[in-house]
Scaffold this motif. Structure first.
Motif, PDB file in Angstrom:
ATOM      1  N   TYR A  40       0.607  -1.582   0.249  1.00  0.00           N
ATOM      2  CA  TYR A  40      -0.167  -0.057  -0.259  1.00  0.00           C
ATOM      3  C   TYR A  40       0.882   1.608   0.132  1.00  0.00           C
ATOM      4  CZ  TYR A  40       0.712  -1.466   4.986  1.00  0.00           C
ATOM      5  OH  TYR A  40       1.524  -1.509   5.759  1.00  0.00           O
ATOM      6  N   GLU A  57      -3.542   2.489   3.787  1.00  0.00           N
ATOM      7  CA  GLU A  57      -3.510   0.773   3.746  1.00  0.00           C
ATOM      8  C   GLU A  57      -4.143   0.069   3.536  1.00  0.00           C
ATOM      9  OE1 GLU A  57      -3.858   2.256   6.309  1.00  0.00           O
ATOM     10  OE2 GLU A  57      -4.920   2.114   8.505  1.00  0.00           O
ATOM     11  N   TRP A  58      -5.835   0.925   3.759  1.00  0.00           N
ATOM     12  CA  TRP A  58      -6.887  -0.037   2.929  1.00  0.00           C
ATOM     13  C   TRP A  58      -7.357   0.522   1.820  1.00  0.00           C
ATOM     14  CZ3 TRP A  58     -10.752  -2.763   5.888  1.00  0.00           C
ATOM     15  CH2 TRP A  58     -10.479  -3.098   7.794  1.00  0.00           C
ATOM     16  N   SER A  61      -9.615  -1.944  -0.564  1.00  0.00           N
ATOM     17  CA  SER A  61     -11.051  -1.979  -0.254  1.00  0.00           C
ATOM     18  C   SER A  61     -11.837  -1.397  -1.042  1.00  0.00           C
ATOM     19  CB  SER A  61     -10.696  -2.080   1.561  1.00  0.00           C
ATOM     20  OG  SER A  61     -11.624  -0.624   1.812  1.00  0.00           O
ATOM     21  N   HIS A 105       0.027  -7.402   6.329  1.00  0.00           N
ATOM     22  CA  HIS A 105      -1.035  -6.267   7.173  1.00  0.00           C
ATOM     23  C   HIS A 105      -2.294  -6.847   6.045  1.00  0.00           C
ATOM     24  CE1 HIS A 105      -3.852  -2.416   7.786  1.00  0.00           C
ATOM     25  NE2 HIS A 105      -3.261  -3.096   8.604  1.00  0.00           N
ATOM     26  N   HIS A 106      -3.460  -6.390   6.333  1.00  0.00           N
ATOM     27  CA  HIS A 106      -4.988  -7.126   6.294  1.00  0.00           C
ATOM     28  C   HIS A 106      -4.651  -7.238   4.188  1.00  0.00           C
ATOM     29  CE1 HIS A 106      -6.119  -5.139   9.555  1.00  0.00           C
ATOM     30  NE2 HIS A 106      -6.515  -4.230   8.592  1.00  0.00           N
ATOM     31  N   ASP A 107      -3.839  -6.700   3.307  1.00  0.00           N
ATOM     32  CA  ASP A 107      -3.942  -6.804   2.146  1.00  0.00           C
ATOM     33  C   ASP A 107      -3.062  -8.246   2.453  1.00  0.00           C
ATOM     34  OD1 ASP A 107      -0.825  -6.658   2.238  1.00  0.00           O
ATOM     35  OD2 ASP A 107      -0.734  -4.488   1.366  1.00  0.00           O
ATOM     36  N   SER A 150      -1.462  -8.982  11.084  1.00  0.00           N
ATOM     37  CA  SER A 150      -2.824  -9.315  10.666  1.00  0.00           C
ATOM     38  C   SER A 150      -3.725 -10.551  10.169  1.00  0.00           C
ATOM     39  CB  SER A 150      -3.586  -8.713   9.498  1.00  0.00           C
ATOM     40  OG  SER A 150      -4.927  -8.531   9.332  1.00  0.00           O
ATOM     41  N   TRP A 154      -6.463 -10.523   2.707  1.00  0.00           N
ATOM     42  CA  TRP A 154      -7.733 -10.665   1.577  1.00  0.00           C
ATOM     43  C   TRP A 154      -6.666 -11.390   0.684  1.00  0.00           C
ATOM     44  CZ3 TRP A 154      -6.850  -4.408   2.604  1.00  0.00           C
ATOM     45  CH2 TRP A 154      -7.686  -3.799   3.301  1.00  0.00           C
TER      46      TRP A 154
END
Ligand code: JFZ
Length: 442
Positions: A40, A57-58, A61, A105-107, A150, A154
């Motif tokens: 990100y 960082e989102w 989404s 992270h979430h990714d 995380s 995703w």
């Protein structure tokens, strides 16, 4: 307390703070650094010339982005200006005693060459591990490393927000094994890391995994005795997070203080805690646009003092650029915080809640294991007199500025327990520390 306690299988396994040396060291850190770095950082909050309004960082989404296009950022990960020693030196200069780094992270992109997915640094043009040189560099500076992880991922095909069908259930079972494999892999590859900082654990699918998560936590603790795990890892069998169904903290410290700070000691319920904070309002990963209010050095110092005065640690986030360099604004903040810390860190490191009534001029801290008190002053009254209220059995022995220990300050008794400390100079341009050595009253 007369309340009947529920019998929980997967609630908290301890009441009250940990008493071991590893946790005592964590408690004394005072100031830490957070690093959010991943793919990100390459778009930096901007996609095809358009600004994303959320946290950088989102950005994956965001509806404006095809997921596969985001995921192919892996082919652009080539941080030619990444220098682990420089990152660690920046943290050292700031006075940080620990760092929390996003391993994933979430990714789902892994900063280490995980065996369990192709979505890692190993398959980027960079090819090399990022975590190893970072951990080595921070270790060399004497800064303890905590691994951010995380659970929500995703990129992994088995991840589900909720489990509604048989297929979901099968997919998520595979994902659980993947998560376990990755965590044990991290702990094995990086044995000097002191703990795990969990995130992305709020979805229904994960909240239902009380038994699995509890067993995994036990397994990780067995593998790495002393390991520090926050309250954001698992839920109990009733789906309660952070605090179990009996209201007891799960994990070693409370992780709920995200961009907010408690106001009074009652708010922390006798638990260890740290506060994680962004420099802008809510941007963790690198954002080119850094819009809105940007916190100043004085604001960040006040947050640090406030956290330590209430028994917590303050952790300031850095979002390095896609090329691996730390932005100049963050470098400057680190240098300025560090300048202040050089003179005043005695009031921050190994300090705790002082047990005294809060006064308008700022924050009290107390050296752990001693009765030395510190007054971290942010608001100087026009009278130049700082009010102090001590317990009935103590009086002020001596007081002086931490920056000028040879010059004692005048003190005045107002009543049996209240005192004024008279400053010689009221023109402070910066926060400063008054040391107060109390005496036992006869
Ligand atoms: C999470 C992430 O989604 C975010 O990108 C960043 O990594 C941050 C440190 O953690 O965001 C959260 C997590 C928890 C809360 C709020 C935002 N919370 O408990 O209020």
């Amino acid at each position: 307390d007369g309340q009947e306690k529920l019998q929980l299988k997967h609630g908290s396994h301890r009441v009250g703070k940990r008493t071991d040396a590893v946790m005592a060291k964590w408690r004394g850190y005072g100031l830490g650094q957070f690093i959010h770095w991943g793919l990100y950082a390459i778009p930096g909050g901007e996609w095809n010339g358009k600004q994303y309004n959320g946290a950088a960082e989102w950005i994956r989404s965001w509806n404006g982005i095809p997921k596969s296009t985001y995921d192919s950022l892996i082919y652009k990960f080539n941080p030619v200006n990444f220098n682990a020693e420089e990152w660690a030196a920046t943290a050292k200069q700031m006075g940080a005693k620990y760092v929390t780094i996003t391993t994933k992270h979430h990714d789902g992109f892994c900063l280490w060459p995980s065996k369990y997915t192709n979505y890692t640094v190993a398959n980027s043009p960079w090819k090399k591990d990022i975590m190893k040189p970072l951990i080595d560099a921070y270790d060399k500076q004497g800064i303890d490393v905590i691994l951010y992880f995380s659970v929500m991922d995703w990129n992994h095909p088995g991840w589900r927000y909720d489990i509604k069908t048989k297929e979901d259930s099968i997919a998520f079972e595979g994902f659980k094994q993947f998560t376990r494999n990755q965590l044990l892999e991290l702990l094995t590859l990086y044995p000097t890391a002191k703990g795990l900082w969990f995130d992305g654990t709020w979805d229904k699918s994960w909240v239902k995994q009380a038994a699995f998560a509890d067993e995994l936590e036990t397994e990780m603790r067995k593998l790495r005795p002393g390991l520090i795990i926050g309250s954001r890892f698992r839920a109990d069998e009733n789906g309660k997070r952070h605090f179990d169904s009996n209201g007891v903290l799960m994990g070693d410290y409370e992780q709920g203080w995200e961009r907010k700070i408690p106001n009074k000691i009652e708010d922390v319920h006798g638990n260890d805690w740290d506060c994680v904070m962004t420099v802008p309002e809510n941007q963790w990963g690198y954002n080119k646009a850094w819009k809105g209010h940007i916190k100043t050095t004085n604001e960040l110092l006040e947050m640090t003092a406030k956290c330590v005065s209430l028994g917590g640690n303050f952790v300031l986030n850095f979002g390095p650029q896609g090329d691996g360099a730390i932005r100049k604004e963050e470098k400057q903040l680190a240098a300025q915080i560090g300048d202040w810390m050089k003179t005043n860190n005695e009031a921050i490191y190994n300090c705790e809640y002082a047990g005294l009534e809060k006064q308008d001029w700022g924050y009290f801290t107390k050296k752990t294991g001693s009765d030395k008190l510190y007054m971290i002053v942010f608001n100087v009254p026009v009278s130049g007199a700082l009010k102090v209220k001590l317990p009935a059995n103590t009086s002020i022995g001596k007081s002086y500025l931490l920056a000028q220990p040879a010059q004692l300050l005048n003190t005045e008794e107002i009543s049996g327990t209240e005192y004024f400390i008279h400053l010689k100079n009221t023109a402070a341009g910066k926060p400063f520390v008054v040391v107060l050595e109390p005496n036992a009253k006869k």
